[in-house]
Each structure stands twice: as structure tokens, then as C-alpha cells.
Design a protein around this motif. Structure first.
Motif, PDB file in Angstrom:
ATOM      1  N   UNK A  38       1.008  -1.173  -0.084  1.00  0.00           N
ATOM      2  CA  UNK A  38      -0.066  -0.096   0.082  1.00  0.00           C
ATOM      3  C   UNK A  38       0.878   1.168   0.093  1.00  0.00           C
ATOM      4  N   UNK A  39       0.574   1.942  -1.135  1.00  0.00           N
ATOM      5  CA  UNK A  39       1.131   3.461  -1.303  1.00  0.00           C
ATOM      6  C   UNK A  39       0.202   4.533  -0.557  1.00  0.00           C
ATOM      7  N   UNK A  40       0.628   5.144   0.693  1.00  0.00           N
ATOM      8  CA  UNK A  40      -0.460   6.018   1.027  1.00  0.00           C
ATOM      9  C   UNK A  40       0.025   7.303   1.518  1.00  0.00           C
ATOM     10  N   UNK A  41      -0.907   8.356   0.895  1.00  0.00           N
ATOM     11  CA  UNK A  41      -0.625   9.566   1.115  1.00  0.00           C
ATOM     12  C   UNK A  41      -1.173  10.146   2.103  1.00  0.00           C
ATOM     13  N   UNK A  42      -0.758  10.619   3.248  1.00  0.00           N
ATOM     14  CA  UNK A  42      -1.509  10.962   4.406  1.00  0.00           C
ATOM     15  C   UNK A  42      -1.437  12.533   4.568  1.00  0.00           C
ATOM     16  N   UNK A  43      -2.960  13.154   4.797  1.00  0.00           N
ATOM     17  CA  UNK A  43      -2.831  14.524   5.191  1.00  0.00           C
ATOM     18  C   UNK A  43      -2.243  15.148   6.360  1.00  0.00           C
ATOM     19  N   UNK A  44      -1.833  14.172   7.201  1.00  0.00           N
ATOM     20  CA  UNK A  44      -0.955  14.453   8.529  1.00  0.00           C
ATOM     21  C   UNK A  44       0.459  14.282   8.319  1.00  0.00           C
ATOM     22  N   UNK A  45       0.838  14.415   7.042  1.00  0.00           N
ATOM     23  CA  UNK A  45       2.392  14.292   6.798  1.00  0.00           C
ATOM     24  C   UNK A  45       2.488  15.205   5.625  1.00  0.00           C
ATOM     25  N   UNK A  46       2.776  16.735   6.049  1.00  0.00           N
ATOM     26  CA  UNK A  46       3.026  17.676   5.326  1.00  0.00           C
ATOM     27  C   UNK A  46       4.604  18.073   4.933  1.00  0.00           C
ATOM     28  N   UNK A  92       1.827  17.805  -0.095  1.00  0.00           N
ATOM     29  CA  UNK A  92       2.330  19.593  -0.050  1.00  0.00           C
ATOM     30  C   UNK A  92       1.105  20.225  -0.337  1.00  0.00           C
ATOM     31  N   UNK A  93       0.225  20.690   0.607  1.00  0.00           N
ATOM     32  CA  UNK A  93      -0.860  21.423   0.336  1.00  0.00           C
ATOM     33  C   UNK A  93      -0.652  22.578  -0.386  1.00  0.00           C
ATOM     34  N   UNK A  94       0.673  23.206  -0.466  1.00  0.00           N
ATOM     35  CA  UNK A  94       0.867  24.270  -1.117  1.00  0.00           C
ATOM     36  C   UNK A  94       1.179  24.371  -2.416  1.00  0.00           C
ATOM     37  N   UNK A  95       1.352  23.203  -2.917  1.00  0.00           N
ATOM     38  CA  UNK A  95       1.328  22.902  -4.565  1.00  0.00           C
ATOM     39  C   UNK A  95      -0.119  22.919  -5.171  1.00  0.00           C
ATOM     40  N   UNK A 148       9.308   9.991   0.777  1.00  0.00           N
ATOM     41  CA  UNK A 148       8.812   8.605   0.244  1.00  0.00           C
ATOM     42  C   UNK A 148       9.728   7.871   1.373  1.00  0.00           C
ATOM     43  N   UNK A 149       8.774   7.395   2.300  1.00  0.00           N
ATOM     44  CA  UNK A 149       9.206   6.578   3.131  1.00  0.00           C
ATOM     45  C   UNK A 149       9.930   5.240   2.942  1.00  0.00           C
ATOM     46  N   UNK A 150      11.118   5.135   3.504  1.00  0.00           N
ATOM     47  CA  UNK A 150      12.021   3.750   3.333  1.00  0.00           C
ATOM     48  C   UNK A 150      12.205   3.246   4.771  1.00  0.00           C
ATOM     49  N   UNK A 151      11.219   2.678   5.238  1.00  0.00           N
ATOM     50  CA  UNK A 151      11.243   1.999   6.801  1.00  0.00           C
ATOM     51  C   UNK A 151      11.202   0.693   6.929  1.00  0.00           C
ATOM     52  N   UNK A 158      -4.995  20.793   3.502  1.00  0.00           N
ATOM     53  CA  UNK A 158      -4.157  19.394   3.587  1.00  0.00           C
ATOM     54  C   UNK A 158      -4.951  18.362   3.519  1.00  0.00           C
ATOM     55  N   UNK A 159      -6.217  18.218   4.030  1.00  0.00           N
ATOM     56  CA  UNK A 159      -7.109  17.202   4.185  1.00  0.00           C
ATOM     57  C   UNK A 159      -7.880  16.898   2.822  1.00  0.00           C
ATOM     58  N   UNK A 160      -8.054  17.856   2.084  1.00  0.00           N
ATOM     59  CA  UNK A 160      -8.691  17.752   0.911  1.00  0.00           C
ATOM     60  C   UNK A 160      -7.528  17.184  -0.393  1.00  0.00           C
ATOM     61  N   UNK A 161      -6.353  17.636  -0.404  1.00  0.00           N
ATOM     62  CA  UNK A 161      -5.637  17.635  -1.514  1.00  0.00           C
ATOM     63  C   UNK A 161      -5.243  16.077  -1.717  1.00  0.00           C
TER      64      UNK A 161
END
Length: 260
Positions: free
Chosen positions: A38-46, A132-135, A52-55, A222-225
Motif C-alpha cells: 500500500x502506498x498511502x498519501x496522508x494529510x497528516x504528513x506535510x 504538499x498542500x501548497x502545490x 518517500x518512506x523507506x522504513x 491538506x485534508x482535501x488535496x
């Protein structure tokens, strides 16, 4: 081909609740083909630059306060996938998307609340992604589009946020109340243009959609984008389907959109 999704993560309380929406997400996870990752874009990580997480092993982040103690005892010990992370890096390089690799950040509640409902065993590798909500919406869509071929490899792409998310307007002490007209108006406008894949209008939602400033306040876009990242990932199959929509606290929307 795996579809992509926009999934509302609602309030953190969803993680310990049993209701119409949590049951829907639980069933969705059972009905979908099992993804490779799963590749997940989260509103709570701006972040200003795409992360890109590599964990190897994710810690669970409790990025909220004032909720029941049971929430802070939840663990979602998902693992990463270095091969998929590398594929994402290669696709970003190919499509000239600037990015940085993050090797230590855990999963915020925008990620683990959704993932725990879909895949409670935490047995699907996860690649966490920032937004990035500023894009511009066009730029956010382009980032998602650059990853579209991952869907051919059984990789599930999710944007996690909320179509109507105004913390200044939610009625947390009055859960089962009538839905505010302005929230419905915005979501109905959004639904029409998503189903038509009307990017010209969607990219100008802030000026064209009724009550957009209430539904998507400037301090909370950031929650909408994440919806644009998820849409872009299905640009090759421009089809949008509303799978679920309900509301809590007067106007907090629980929308699930499938793309592709």
C-alpha cells in the motif's frame, strides 16, 4: 489492475468505534484483491518536497490529544518494502518529481486508522507518503499520475484525508445531528465533477465549488488535496465511483472514492 482510492480517515475515534463507516472499511479490505503493498498519501504528513518512506518497521504515531486512553494503546506494526520504495524513487526521477527519502518516521493516524480498518493484521507492506498542500492541484495530480503504473503491479494507492474537514465547524459534542447544508452542497458539487473527471473545474474547486471556503478552509486544505494524488494515479482509467459517504458531527464527511 488495482484501483486507487481516496479514503476519509475521520476523527481518531474511528479506531475504537464500531459503526456504519468502520464496518464499510473493514468489508472493503476483505473484498479488494490482496495488494502487494500500500502506498498511502496522508494529510497528516506535510512537506515542501515529496517524501518517500523507506522504513523497515513503522512505529505508531499518536498525533492527537485529549482522546480516550484506549487510542494511545493501539499499535499498528506495519513493515515497509524497500523494493517498492525504490520503484517509487525511480518513477519520480523518470517524471521529474523532486523527492526525498525518509528513513525513520512512523505512521500517523491519517495512515494507521485507515490501514488498521482495511488490514487489521498489519501484514501488508506500507510506503508512507507526504503531501504538499501548497502545490497546485495540477502538481499534486501529476505526482499521483507518475505512480500510476504501480497499480499494474498490484500495489494499492490511497489518498487519506477528508473532502469536508473544517475543525472550526464540527460539532464534536453533538454526533448524530442533521448534516449541514453547506457540507452537502460541496460534496454534491464534488461528486458531479469527479464522475465527469472534469479536471478543469476540480483544479479550480476553491473558486468554483459552493461553500468551498467552509468545506476546505485555507488552514485545512491538506485534508482535501490527497484526492488529487489518488486521482492522478488513475489517470489512465479516468473513472470515479463513490463507494460510501456519511457524516459525523454535523459536517465531517466520511467519503470513499474509487478511481480506475
Amino acid at each position: 489492475m488495482m484501483p486507487s482510492f481516496f479514503i476519509a480517515h475521520g476523527a481518531p475515534l474511528l479506531a475504537i468505534e464500531d459503526n456504519e463507516y468502520t464496518q464499510f472499511l473493514s468489508n472493503l479490505g476483505k473484498e479488494l484483491p490482496r495488494p502487494k503493498a500500500v502506498v498511502l498519501f496522508s494529510a497528516h504528513w506535510e512537506s515542501a518536497v515529496q517524501k518517500v518512506s523507506d522504513v523497515n518497521d513503522y512505529k505508531t504515531i499518536y498525533d492527537f490529544g485529549g482522546f480516550p486512553e484506549a487510542l494511545y494503546r493501539i499499535q499498528y506494526p506495519a513493515k515497509g518494502d524497500k523494493q517498492v520504495a525504490k520503484e517509487i524513487e525511480q518513477l519520480f526521477a523518470k517524471h521529474s518529481v523532486p523527492y526525498e527519502v525518509e528513513t525513520s518516521r512512523g505512521l500517523d493516524h491519517g495512515a494507521w486508522v485507515v490501514l488498521r480498518l482495511l488490514y487489521p493484521e498489519a501484514d501488508i507492506p506500507v510506503i508512507s507518503m507526504s503531501v504538499n498542500p501548497h502545490l497546485t492541484p495540477e502538481e499534486q495530480y501529476k505526482i499521483g499520475k507518475s505512480l500510476s503504473e504501480l497499480r499494474e503491479k498490484d500495489i494499492l494507492i490511497i489518498g487519506s484525508g477528508g473532502t469536508v474537514h473544517n475543525l472550526g465547524a464540527v460539532k464534536m459534542v453533538a454526533d448524530n445531528v442533521q448534516v449541514d447544508d453547506w457540507a452537502l452542497d460541496f460534496d454534491e458539487w464534488l461528486a458531479r465533477h469527479l464522475k465527469d473527471w472534469d479536471l478543469e473545474s476540480l483544479f479550480k474547486y476553491n473558486s468554483l465549488a459552493p461553500t468551498a471556503r467552509l468545506a476546505v478552509p485555507s488552514y485545512g486544505n491538506e485534508h482535501f488535496v490527497p484526492i488529487f494524488y489518488a486521482m492522478g494515479a488513475a489517470d489512465d482509467q479516468q473513472r470515479a465511483t463513490l463507494l460510501h459517504r456519511s457524516y459525523r458531527y454535523g459536517n465531517l464527511s466520511h467519503s470513499v472514492w474509487q478511481f480506475g
